[in-house]
Design a protein around this motif. Structure first.
Motif, PDB file in Angstrom:
ATOM      1  N   ILE A  80       1.059   7.315  -9.071  1.00 58.81           N
ATOM      2  CA  ILE A  80       0.232   7.807  -7.977  1.00 58.81           C
ATOM      3  C   ILE A  80      -0.288   9.202  -8.285  1.00 58.81           C
ATOM      4  O   ILE A  80      -1.480   9.489  -8.127  1.00 58.81           O
ATOM      5  CB  ILE A  80       1.039   7.782  -6.664  1.00 58.81           C
ATOM      6  N   GLU A  81       0.582  10.079  -8.768  1.00 57.58           N
ATOM      7  CA  GLU A  81       0.175  11.454  -9.064  1.00 57.58           C
ATOM      8  C   GLU A  81      -0.847  11.510 -10.188  1.00 57.58           C
ATOM      9  O   GLU A  81      -1.770  12.327 -10.158  1.00 57.58           O
ATOM     10  CB  GLU A  81       1.403  12.286  -9.434  1.00 57.58           C
ATOM     11  N   ARG A 115       7.025   3.000  -3.526  1.00 61.25           N
ATOM     12  CA  ARG A 115       5.569   3.082  -3.366  1.00 61.25           C
ATOM     13  C   ARG A 115       4.832   2.080  -4.245  1.00 61.25           C
ATOM     14  O   ARG A 115       3.612   1.954  -4.159  1.00 61.25           O
ATOM     15  CB  ARG A 115       5.093   4.488  -3.726  1.00 61.25           C
ATOM     16  N   LEU A 116       5.573   1.361  -5.107  1.00 59.60           N
ATOM     17  CA  LEU A 116       4.938   0.510  -6.104  1.00 59.60           C
ATOM     18  C   LEU A 116       5.215  -0.967  -5.866  1.00 59.60           C
ATOM     19  O   LEU A 116       6.281  -1.346  -5.384  1.00 59.60           O
ATOM     20  CB  LEU A 116       5.429   0.889  -7.508  1.00 59.60           C
ATOM     21  N   PRO A 138       0.368   0.690  -7.812  1.00 55.94           N
ATOM     22  CA  PRO A 138       0.519   1.285  -6.481  1.00 55.94           C
ATOM     23  C   PRO A 138       0.059   0.329  -5.385  1.00 55.94           C
ATOM     24  O   PRO A 138      -0.850  -0.486  -5.588  1.00 55.94           O
ATOM     25  CB  PRO A 138      -0.382   2.527  -6.539  1.00 55.94           C
ATOM     26  N   SER A 179      -1.729   1.050  -3.005  1.00 57.52           N
ATOM     27  CA  SER A 179      -3.143   1.326  -2.737  1.00 57.52           C
ATOM     28  C   SER A 179      -4.083   0.547  -3.647  1.00 57.52           C
ATOM     29  O   SER A 179      -5.271   0.429  -3.356  1.00 57.52           O
ATOM     30  CB  SER A 179      -3.421   2.828  -2.894  1.00 57.52           C
ATOM     31  N   ARG A 180      -3.559   0.009  -4.781  1.00 57.09           N
ATOM     32  CA  ARG A 180      -4.399  -0.762  -5.705  1.00 57.09           C
ATOM     33  C   ARG A 180      -4.247  -2.272  -5.479  1.00 57.09           C
ATOM     34  O   ARG A 180      -4.748  -3.064  -6.255  1.00 57.09           O
ATOM     35  CB  ARG A 180      -4.018  -0.447  -7.155  1.00 57.09           C
TER      36      ARG A 180
END
Length: 300
Positions: A137-138, A154-155, A276, A278-279
């Motif tokens: 993410i970072e 988060r993954l 992630p 988000s993906r």
């Protein structure tokens, strides 16, 4: 332009094309009353009558006919925006950032990238090889392929394959020094070992003996901090070394390497894909993950 005027133009365009408020309402998924009120507000804002209304018909006025053509173009453009969005969601495009360790990247990921690009030419690839565990993410990584500890809430993850480990040596080395028959005999041989870049620790060689797995840290004659360098030294006859079977496979196929102590070989950590949350809906990520799942690399 206000939202109310835009809504009125859409209602007007549909009603003018379909000939009634009821038909326009069905097409737009609203009530006839909503269509009527939107058109009336638009007429008030523009200061012109758009329709001649009777109890049985809805007819465009002369001003309405002129404005109707423009409203239809607006409606067409709005629909085109939606279609572009649908195509963007469905067709993989853009830059795909992939992170992997050097051996996984070289032997598993890189060889399949030309096939992926042939299938999805609108996707460009940025493959980053590093033995450290990057923060996806970072650092903006789309997909990572990792071995070992995968704890990160988060993954999202999916197991790709099992990683099998085996000892290898070159035919020339074995001809000169003999072939060990048990892990305990490694003490009499030259060995090549890996030091982890992340923590400086030496790689512990796992062997299965009966029902248990033992680990050995040989007194190595050669120590390197990159797995590909270790493999190159083994191929060159520097001694016996441990490697993942997928990394050694090409050398074994050409006769440059010979498995040693294969009866004691073990299955190491799983190789896992991570991406992630988000993906999740990213078309390029979905296509890449699907391709690896569809044709997973051989682990032996």
């Amino acid at each position: 332009m206000t939202l109310g005027r835009l809504t009125g133009l859409i209602a007007f365009a549909r009603a003018g094309s379909l000939g009634s408020y009821a038909a326009a309402a069905r097409a737009l998924g609203v009530t006839p009353s909503a269509i009527s009120k939107s058109v009336q507000r638009l007429e008030q804002q523009l200061g012109v009558a758009l329709f001649t209304r009777t109890t049985r018909s809805l007819t465009l006025t002369s001003e309405g006919r002129e404005l109707h053509e423009r409203a239809l173009r607006l409606l067409h453009d709005a629909e085109e925006i939606g279609q572009v969005a649908v195509r963007a969601r469905g067709q993989p495009t853009g830059n795909l950032r992939i992170a992997a360790s050097l051996p996984i990247g070289m032997h598993v990921i890189a060889p399949m990238l030309p096939t992926f690009r042939a299938r999805y030419p609108a996707v460009t690839i940025d493959l980053r090889l590093d033995d450290r565990h990057v923060d996806l993410i970072e650092e903006g990584i789309d997909v990572a392929i990792r071995i070992g500890d995968l704890a990160d809430s988060r993954l999202l993850s999916r197991r790709l394959m099992a990683m099998h480990l085996c000892a290898y040596a070159s035919p020339a080395y074995l001809a000169a020094r003999g072939t060990p028959r048990h892990p305990e005999e490694l003490a009499a041989h030259d060995t090549i070992n890996l030091r982890y870049q992340s923590n400086g620790q030496m790689f512990r060689w796992p062997f299965r003996t009966g029902e248990r797995v033992i680990e050995i840290v040989p007194a190595a004659a050669i120590v390197v901090d990159a797995s590909e360098a270790a493999l190159a030294a083994i191929v060159a006859g520097g001694g016996i070394g441990m490697a993942a079977t997928f990394a050694a496979a090409a050398h074994v196929a050409t006769g440059r390497l010979v498995p040693v102590l294969a009866d004691f070989a073990v299955e190491g950590h799983a190789v896992t894909m991570l991406w992630p949350e988000s993906r999740r809906a990213n078309p390029a990520v979905k296509a890449f993950v699907a391709m690896l799942v569809e044709t997973p690399p051989a682990s032996d």
